[in-house]
Motif scaffolding. Structure first.
Motif, PDB file in Angstrom:
ATOM      1  N   PRO A  28      62.207  20.301 113.844  1.00 14.72           N
ATOM      2  CA  PRO A  28      62.544  21.152 114.973  1.00 14.72           C
ATOM      3  C   PRO A  28      61.309  21.712 115.667  1.00 14.72           C
ATOM      4  CG  PRO A  28      62.767  22.361 112.942  1.00 14.72           C
ATOM      5  CD  PRO A  28      62.440  20.941 112.556  1.00 14.72           C
ATOM      6  N   THR A  29      61.506  22.193 116.856  1.00 18.50           N
ATOM      7  CA  THR A  29      60.391  22.694 117.645  1.00 18.50           C
ATOM      8  C   THR A  29      60.374  24.219 117.688  1.00 18.50           C
ATOM      9  OG1 THR A  29      61.723  22.509 119.644  1.00 18.50           O
ATOM     10  CG2 THR A  29      60.296  20.644 119.078  1.00 18.50           C
ATOM     11  N   ARG A  30      60.934  24.851 116.691  1.00 19.23           N
ATOM     12  CA  ARG A  30      60.944  26.314 116.632  1.00 19.23           C
ATOM     13  C   ARG A  30      59.530  26.833 116.707  1.00 19.23           C
ATOM     14  NH1 ARG A  30      60.765  29.957 112.213  1.00 19.23           N
ATOM     15  NH2 ARG A  30      60.783  28.224 110.739  1.00 19.23           N
ATOM     16  N   HIS A  31      59.362  27.903 117.477  1.00 17.01           N
ATOM     17  CA  HIS A  31      58.051  28.518 117.579  1.00 17.01           C
ATOM     18  C   HIS A  31      57.612  28.981 116.197  1.00 17.01           C
ATOM     19  CE1 HIS A  31      58.910  29.624 122.061  1.00 17.01           C
ATOM     20  NE2 HIS A  31      58.896  28.326 121.830  1.00 17.01           N
ATOM     21  N   THR A  32      56.402  28.651 115.838  1.00 17.73           N
ATOM     22  CA  THR A  32      55.967  28.974 114.490  1.00 17.73           C
ATOM     23  C   THR A  32      54.475  29.205 114.428  1.00 17.73           C
ATOM     24  OG1 THR A  32      55.873  28.163 112.224  1.00 17.73           O
ATOM     25  CG2 THR A  32      55.739  26.512 113.951  1.00 17.73           C
ATOM     26  N   ALA A  33      54.085  30.002 113.480  1.00 15.68           N
ATOM     27  CA  ALA A  33      52.667  30.135 113.181  1.00 15.68           C
ATOM     28  C   ALA A  33      52.188  28.866 112.495  1.00 15.68           C
ATOM     29  CB  ALA A  33      52.444  31.333 112.266  1.00 15.68           C
ATOM     30  N   ALA A  92      35.994  20.353 100.440  1.00 18.35           N
ATOM     31  CA  ALA A  92      37.397  20.378 100.030  1.00 18.35           C
ATOM     32  C   ALA A  92      38.184  19.425 100.908  1.00 18.35           C
ATOM     33  CB  ALA A  92      37.970  21.788 100.169  1.00 18.35           C
ATOM     34  N   ILE A  93      39.432  19.224 100.532  1.00 18.92           N
ATOM     35  CA  ILE A  93      40.394  18.575 101.418  1.00 18.92           C
ATOM     36  C   ILE A  93      41.046  19.692 102.227  1.00 18.92           C
ATOM     37  CG2 ILE A  93      42.482  17.192 101.602  1.00 18.92           C
ATOM     38  CD1 ILE A  93      41.725  15.929  98.913  1.00 18.92           C
ATOM     39  N   TYR A  94      41.058  19.537 103.530  1.00 20.17           N
ATOM     40  CA  TYR A  94      41.618  20.541 104.420  1.00 20.17           C
ATOM     41  C   TYR A  94      42.981  20.081 104.929  1.00 20.17           C
ATOM     42  CZ  TYR A  94      37.316  23.227 104.420  1.00 20.17           C
ATOM     43  OH  TYR A  94      36.251  24.000 104.041  1.00 20.17           O
ATOM     44  N   TYR A  95      43.947  20.988 104.841  1.00 18.85           N
ATOM     45  CA  TYR A  95      45.316  20.685 105.225  1.00 18.85           C
ATOM     46  C   TYR A  95      45.783  21.566 106.374  1.00 18.85           C
ATOM     47  CZ  TYR A  95      45.566  18.462 100.615  1.00 18.85           C
ATOM     48  OH  TYR A  95      45.341  17.672  99.515  1.00 18.85           O
ATOM     49  N   CYS A  96      46.519  20.958 107.259  1.00 16.27           N
ATOM     50  CA  CYS A  96      47.200  21.666 108.347  1.00 16.27           C
ATOM     51  C   CYS A  96      48.623  21.964 107.881  1.00 16.27           C
ATOM     52  CB  CYS A  96      47.203  20.756 109.572  1.00 16.27           C
ATOM     53  SG  CYS A  96      48.289  21.237 110.913  1.00 16.27           S
ATOM     54  N   VAL A  97      49.104  23.179 108.134  1.00 20.02           N
ATOM     55  CA  VAL A  97      50.454  23.540 107.710  1.00 20.02           C
ATOM     56  C   VAL A  97      51.186  24.243 108.838  1.00 20.02           C
ATOM     57  CG1 VAL A  97      49.748  23.766 105.312  1.00 20.02           C
ATOM     58  CG2 VAL A  97      49.775  25.788 106.782  1.00 20.02           C
ATOM     59  N   SER A  98      52.511  24.165 108.781  1.00 19.28           N
ATOM     60  CA  SER A  98      53.333  24.858 109.774  1.00 19.28           C
ATOM     61  C   SER A  98      54.637  25.319 109.140  1.00 19.28           C
ATOM     62  CB  SER A  98      53.609  23.968 110.978  1.00 19.28           C
ATOM     63  OG  SER A  98      54.515  22.929 110.647  1.00 19.28           O
ATOM     64  N   TYR A  99      55.324  26.166 109.844  1.00 15.22           N
ATOM     65  CA  TYR A  99      56.587  26.763 109.430  1.00 15.22           C
ATOM     66  C   TYR A  99      56.428  27.630 108.193  1.00 15.22           C
ATOM     67  CZ  TYR A  99      59.015  24.236 113.011  1.00 15.22           C
ATOM     68  OH  TYR A  99      59.430  23.772 114.228  1.00 15.22           O
ATOM     69  N   GLN A 100      56.057  28.876 108.474  1.00 12.85           N
ATOM     70  CA  GLN A 100      55.894  29.843 107.412  1.00 12.85           C
ATOM     71  C   GLN A 100      57.250  30.417 107.023  1.00 12.85           C
ATOM     72  OE1 GLN A 100      53.534  33.199 108.582  1.00 12.85           O
ATOM     73  NE2 GLN A 100      53.379  34.049 106.526  1.00 12.85           N
ATOM     74  N   ASP A 101      57.612  30.288 105.759  1.00 13.27           N
ATOM     75  CA  ASP A 101      58.892  30.777 105.264  1.00 13.27           C
ATOM     76  C   ASP A 101      58.806  32.176 104.683  1.00 13.27           C
ATOM     77  OD1 ASP A 101      59.627  27.453 104.182  1.00 13.27           O
ATOM     78  OD2 ASP A 101      60.472  28.522 105.898  1.00 13.27           O
ATOM     79  N   TRP A 111      54.597  27.868 102.927  1.00 12.49           N
ATOM     80  CA  TRP A 111      54.581  26.987 104.094  1.00 12.49           C
ATOM     81  C   TRP A 111      55.383  25.731 103.816  1.00 12.49           C
ATOM     82  CZ3 TRP A 111      52.379  28.523 108.657  1.00 12.49           C
ATOM     83  CH2 TRP A 111      51.615  29.682 108.601  1.00 12.49           C
ATOM     84  N   ARG A 112      56.175  25.331 104.831  1.00  5.93           N
ATOM     85  CA  ARG A 112      57.134  24.261 104.614  1.00  5.93           C
ATOM     86  C   ARG A 112      56.553  22.871 104.843  1.00  5.93           C
ATOM     87  NH1 ARG A 112      62.606  24.923 107.900  1.00  5.93           N
ATOM     88  NH2 ARG A 112      62.122  27.055 107.277  1.00  5.93           N
TER      89      ARG A 112
END
Length: 124
Positions: A28-33, A92-101, A111-112
Motif C-alpha cells: 500500500p501507499t500509506r504515508h509512512t516514516a 556494515a550492511i545498510y538497510y532501508c525500512v518502511s512502515y513503522q508499526d 518496522w514491517r
C-alpha cells in the motif's frame, strides 16, 4: 506488498563520504516514516537514521549525529543517506525500512518492510 531497493554501497577509505539511496515501490501507499538500519558482523541490527513522511522530523543514532544526513523525495519515492567522515565502525550492511508499526523507531522489529541491504566497507 512494498519493495525497497538500496543502492550506493561500496568500499571507501576512512574519512571519505558515501551516499546511499533507497527506492520504494508497490502498495500500500500509506504515508509512512522511513529509516535506515545497519548490521555489522557479529552485531545486532541498529537504527541509524529516521525521517517522518513529510521530512520535518529526523532522528539519528548518537554514533552518526553530525556526520550522516537523511532525506527523502516523496514525489520520486526515494530516500537518501549522506554519510560523511566515515570510519571503520561504520562498516556494515545498510538497510532501508518502511512502515513503522511501533515505537521506538530504533528497534528493528518495529518496522514491517526491509530492503535486501547494501554493503558499506570503510578501510582504515
Amino acid at each position: 506488498q512494498v519493495q525497497l531497493v538500496e543502492s550506493g554501497g561500496g568500499l571507501v577509505q576512512a574519512g571519505d563520504s558515501l551516499s546511499l539511496s533507497c527506492t520504494r515501490s508497490g502498495s500500500p501507499t500509506r504515508h509512512t516514516a522511513m529509516a535506515w538500519f545497519r548490521q555489522a558482523p557479529g552485531k545486532e541490527r541498529e537504527g541509524v537514521a529516521y525521517i517522518s513522511f513529510m521530512g520535518g522530523d529526523t532522528r539519528y543514532a548518537d554514533a552518526v549525529k553530525g556526520r550522516f544526513t537523511i532525506s527523502r523525495n516523496n514525489a520520486k519515492n526515494t530516500m537518501q543517506l549522506q554519510m560523511n567522515s566515515l570510519n571503520s565502525e561504520d562498516t556494515a550492511i545498510y538497510y532501508c525500512v518502511s512502515y513503522q508499526d511501533n515505537e521506538p523507531w530504533s528497534v528493528a522489529s518495529n518496522w514491517r518492510y526491509w530492503g535486501q541491504g547494501t554493503q558499506v566497507t570503510v578501510s582504515s
